[in-house]
Design an enzyme around this catalytic site. Structure first.
Site, PDB file in Angstrom:
ATOM      1  N   ASP A 271       4.469 -21.176 -20.129  1.00  8.70           N
ATOM      2  CA  ASP A 271       4.812 -20.098 -21.395  1.00  8.70           C
ATOM      3  C   ASP A 271       4.894 -18.620 -20.940  1.00  8.70           C
ATOM      4  OD1 ASP A 271       4.267 -21.846 -23.665  1.00  8.70           O
ATOM      5  OD2 ASP A 271       2.035 -20.703 -23.834  1.00  8.70           O
TER       6      ASP A 271
ATOM      7  N   HIS B 155      -0.759 -11.079 -27.651  1.00 10.66           N
ATOM      8  CA  HIS B 155      -1.131 -12.087 -27.518  1.00 10.66           C
ATOM      9  C   HIS B 155      -1.973 -11.519 -25.372  1.00 10.66           C
ATOM     10  CE1 HIS B 155      -0.339 -15.063 -29.848  1.00 10.66           C
ATOM     11  NE2 HIS B 155       0.780 -14.534 -29.948  1.00 10.66           N
TER      12      HIS B 155
HETATM   13 ZN   LIG Z   1       3.827 -15.454 -32.866  1.00 11.14          ZN
END
Ligand SMILES: [Zn+2]
Length: 393
Positions: free
Chosen positions: A87, A129
């Site tokens: 990721d 995030h």
């Molecule tokens: Zn997203």
């Protein structure tokens, strides 16, 4: 007519997680090319950002994490802090590219704070995030959190953050979870079914900030009408009560039906309607101040360029009609990169000139979207003096 700032520097394309990674910067390049080809950016000076100063990164990140990001390309492995897995792969110039993304959003915030613009947009931003001490979900540094923190130190003490990405805006929520000056609102696909697995309606903020985190998790397959119904049932009442001095919005477009990473079912027309609504709410509830950033979006050719061209156009009050044909030059360029791609032909997915319709919440329907709306309203509305069961609130 309000003044609007567009921040853009092709140097942000260096935020590149690798050829096979879904977060491909070509989506930004194709967006700017499409907006340019349609005349949306005619005579608009593009503001060129500087990398964010380290002292401003400390607003949202620890010194240990910054050191790890800087060292990671040299060390190559085992630097921790979420750096290295598929990721969030380590890439050359990671600190520099990430710093420029944050600097871009911060430049937009500065333009608004200094009165140079009422609205600003940075499609390269929205890395919602990133955590205080870790990369997460393709995000290295959290430009949203840095910009909001900076605004709090420069004359703003009521900031609303609205996150329409398909994923929960967890990093931004965490950064201000105990800060009553920041209202964070996230609409996203239900955490049972999608990364990052948070964003339940019961997450409402803590201490004095209870009620300042708002989460509206939606069932997979929710389309334009359900999404917009939920949006209108929760967000404008809270904005009217909170009275923000600026609206910050993360405008991820991975909520689209064709997005490969998630399972909501919005259209480009739905996205266009979201931006027009955010603009209206910024004007009505946030003194006309609107800082818009990009976010997720992994249908690189068919979705992101059209949706974010609508975003740029909306911020600039140069709305593009849905039926507008895609310029041939743009299509030719895309074909030169991806000869087999099936290209869209218009700036719409077919909703028509009136845009996607939706029924207002509280009209007696009762489907899974309505259940989600009710849970969210009951979790936070009383904390704002609003009646969760009264559709007029
Ligand atoms: Zn997203």
């Amino acid at each position: 007519m309000s003044s609007s700032a567009v921040v853009w520097d092709p140097a942000v394309l260096a935020y590149n997680l690798g050829e096979d990674h879904p977060f491909n910067p070509v989506r930004l390049d194709l967006t700017v090319r499409l907006a340019t080809a349609l005349g949306v950016l005619d005579d608009v000076p593009l503001l060129v950002p500087e990398p964010v100063a380290e002292e401003d990164l400390f607003r949202a990140h620890t010194a240990e994490y910054l050191a790890a990001v800087k060292q990671a390309p040299m060390v190559g492995w085992d630097v921790g802090h979420g750096l290295g897995p598929p990721d969030n792969p380590v890439f050359t110039g990671m600190h520099e590219a990430s710093s420029l993304v944050v600097g871009s959003t911060l430049l937009g915030a500065r333009c608004i704070a200094e009165g140079r613009a009422d609205r600003a947009v940075n499609i390269a931003g929205g890395l919602h995030h990133a955590r205080r001490d870790a990369a997460s979900g393709f995000c290295v540094y959290n430009d949203c959190a840095v910009a909001i923190s900076w605004l709090l130190d420069h004359g703003f003490d009521r900031i609303a953050y609205v996150d329409t990405d398909v994923h929960h805006g967890d990093g931004v929520q965490a950064a201000f979870y105990d800060d009553p000056r920041v209202l964070t609102v996230s609409l996203h696909q239900h955490p049972f079914t999608l990364f990052p697995g948070t964003g339940y309606s019961a997450e409402i903020g803590e201490g004095q900030a209870q009620g300042s985190a708002v989460n509206l998790p939606l069932p997979p397959a929710t389309g334009d009408s359900g999404w917009l119904r939920a949006f209108h049932a929760v967000v404008p009442s809270l904005l009217a009560e909170f009275r923000p001095q600026v609206l910050v919005t993360q405008c991820g477009v991975d909520s689209h039906d064709e997005d490969p990473l998630a399972d909501l079912a919005l259209s480009v027309d739905g996205h266009r309607e979201i931006y027009r609504t955010l603009r209206e709410w910024a004007d009505t509830h946030a003194e006309g101040k609107w800082l818009a950033v990009g976010g997720g979006g992994y249908q690189l050719i068919r979705v992101v360029p059209r949706s974010w061209t609508h975003l740029l156009a909306t911020v600039l009050d140069r709305d593009v009609a849905p039926e507008t044909a895609l310029p041939r030059d743009w299509a030719d360029h895309v074909r030169s990169l991806a000869p087999k791609a099936e290209l869209p032909v218009r700036m719409t997915d077919g909703a028509g000139a009136a845009g996607p319709g939706f029924a207002r919440w509280g009209d007696g329907l009762d489907d899974p979207v309505d259940v989600a709306v009710r849970d969210t309203r009951r979790a936070v509305f009383p904390l704002h003096g609003l009646d969760p069961d009264d559709p007029r609130d």
